[in-house]
Design a protein around this motif. Structure first.
Motif, PDB file in Angstrom:
ATOM      1  N   ALA A  51      -7.560  22.282 -28.736  1.00 49.45           N
ATOM      2  CA  ALA A  51      -7.198  21.056 -29.153  1.00 49.45           C
ATOM      3  C   ALA A  51      -6.610  19.888 -28.326  1.00 49.45           C
ATOM      4  CB  ALA A  51      -6.873  21.082 -29.717  1.00 49.45           C
ATOM      5  N   LEU A  52      -5.575  20.843 -27.466  1.00 49.04           N
ATOM      6  CA  LEU A  52      -5.238  19.778 -26.015  1.00 49.04           C
ATOM      7  C   LEU A  52      -5.867  19.424 -25.052  1.00 49.04           C
ATOM      8  CD1 LEU A  52      -1.714  22.612 -26.290  1.00 49.04           C
ATOM      9  CD2 LEU A  52      -1.963  19.395 -26.791  1.00 49.04           C
ATOM     10  N   LEU A  53      -6.905  20.610 -24.648  1.00 48.83           N
ATOM     11  CA  LEU A  53      -7.796  19.909 -23.554  1.00 48.83           C
ATOM     12  C   LEU A  53      -8.202  19.351 -23.685  1.00 48.83           C
ATOM     13  CD1 LEU A  53      -9.026  23.542 -22.476  1.00 48.83           C
ATOM     14  CD2 LEU A  53      -7.480  21.595 -21.009  1.00 48.83           C
ATOM     15  N   LEU A  54      -9.140  18.867 -25.227  1.00 50.55           N
ATOM     16  CA  LEU A  54      -9.772  17.483 -25.613  1.00 50.55           C
ATOM     17  C   LEU A  54      -8.853  16.919 -25.676  1.00 50.55           C
ATOM     18  CD1 LEU A  54     -11.699  19.507 -28.454  1.00 50.55           C
ATOM     19  CD2 LEU A  54     -12.615  18.638 -26.452  1.00 50.55           C
ATOM     20  N   LEU A  55      -7.474  16.267 -26.545  1.00 50.50           N
ATOM     21  CA  LEU A  55      -7.262  15.441 -26.451  1.00 50.50           C
ATOM     22  C   LEU A  55      -6.380  14.482 -25.281  1.00 50.50           C
ATOM     23  CD1 LEU A  55      -5.293  13.371 -28.628  1.00 50.50           C
ATOM     24  CD2 LEU A  55      -3.219  15.520 -28.030  1.00 50.50           C
ATOM     25  N   GLY A  56      -6.077  15.932 -24.613  1.00 47.67           N
ATOM     26  CA  GLY A  56      -5.423  15.665 -22.538  1.00 47.67           C
ATOM     27  C   GLY A  56      -7.222  14.660 -22.083  1.00 47.67           C
ATOM     28  N   TYR A  57      -7.694  15.463 -22.229  1.00 46.83           N
ATOM     29  CA  TYR A  57      -9.399  14.547 -21.705  1.00 46.83           C
ATOM     30  C   TYR A  57      -9.306  13.169 -22.477  1.00 46.83           C
ATOM     31  CZ  TYR A  57     -14.155  13.590 -20.334  1.00 46.83           C
ATOM     32  OH  TYR A  57     -15.398  12.369 -20.128  1.00 46.83           O
ATOM     33  N   ALA A  58      -9.368  13.042 -23.822  1.00 51.08           N
ATOM     34  CA  ALA A  58      -9.637  11.988 -24.469  1.00 51.08           C
ATOM     35  C   ALA A  58      -8.417  10.782 -24.171  1.00 51.08           C
ATOM     36  CB  ALA A  58      -9.383  11.375 -25.800  1.00 51.08           C
ATOM     37  N   THR A  59      -7.364  11.110 -23.994  1.00 51.87           N
ATOM     38  CA  THR A  59      -6.756  10.149 -23.363  1.00 51.87           C
ATOM     39  C   THR A  59      -6.554  10.059 -21.831  1.00 51.87           C
ATOM     40  OG1 THR A  59      -5.054  11.836 -23.315  1.00 51.87           O
ATOM     41  CG2 THR A  59      -4.793  11.186 -25.035  1.00 51.87           C
ATOM     42  N   GLY A  60      -6.706  10.526 -20.886  1.00 52.27           N
ATOM     43  CA  GLY A  60      -7.100   9.945 -19.683  1.00 52.27           C
ATOM     44  C   GLY A  60      -5.765  11.739 -18.604  1.00 52.27           C
TER      45      GLY A  60
END
Length: 68
Positions: A51-60
């Protein structure tokens, strides 16, 4: 953010080896709660890391890099 990812990976590997240790140590006993608890932590940490990886990718915050 990258340090957080590495720390999560370290905790996941630690939990995996902890479960393996408990499995070998508790061998023939019927009560395997320590093994189940260690592996449950590993699964939970893996889901949080994903989830953190997806969030980090989504926020840039994390940028994918291609292999060249």
């Amino acid at each position: 953010m990258k340090i957080v990812v590495v720390l999560f990976l370290a905790f996941i590997v630690f939990s995996l080896f902890q479960g393996m240790y408990y499995l070998a140590k508790d061998g023939g006993e019927r009560d395997k709660t320590r093994v189940v608890r260690a592996l449950t932590w590993r699964i939970g940490l893996s889901l949080v890391l994903f989830a953190l990886l997806l969030l980090g990718y989504a926020t840039g915050l994390l940028q994918p890099t291609g292999l060249r």
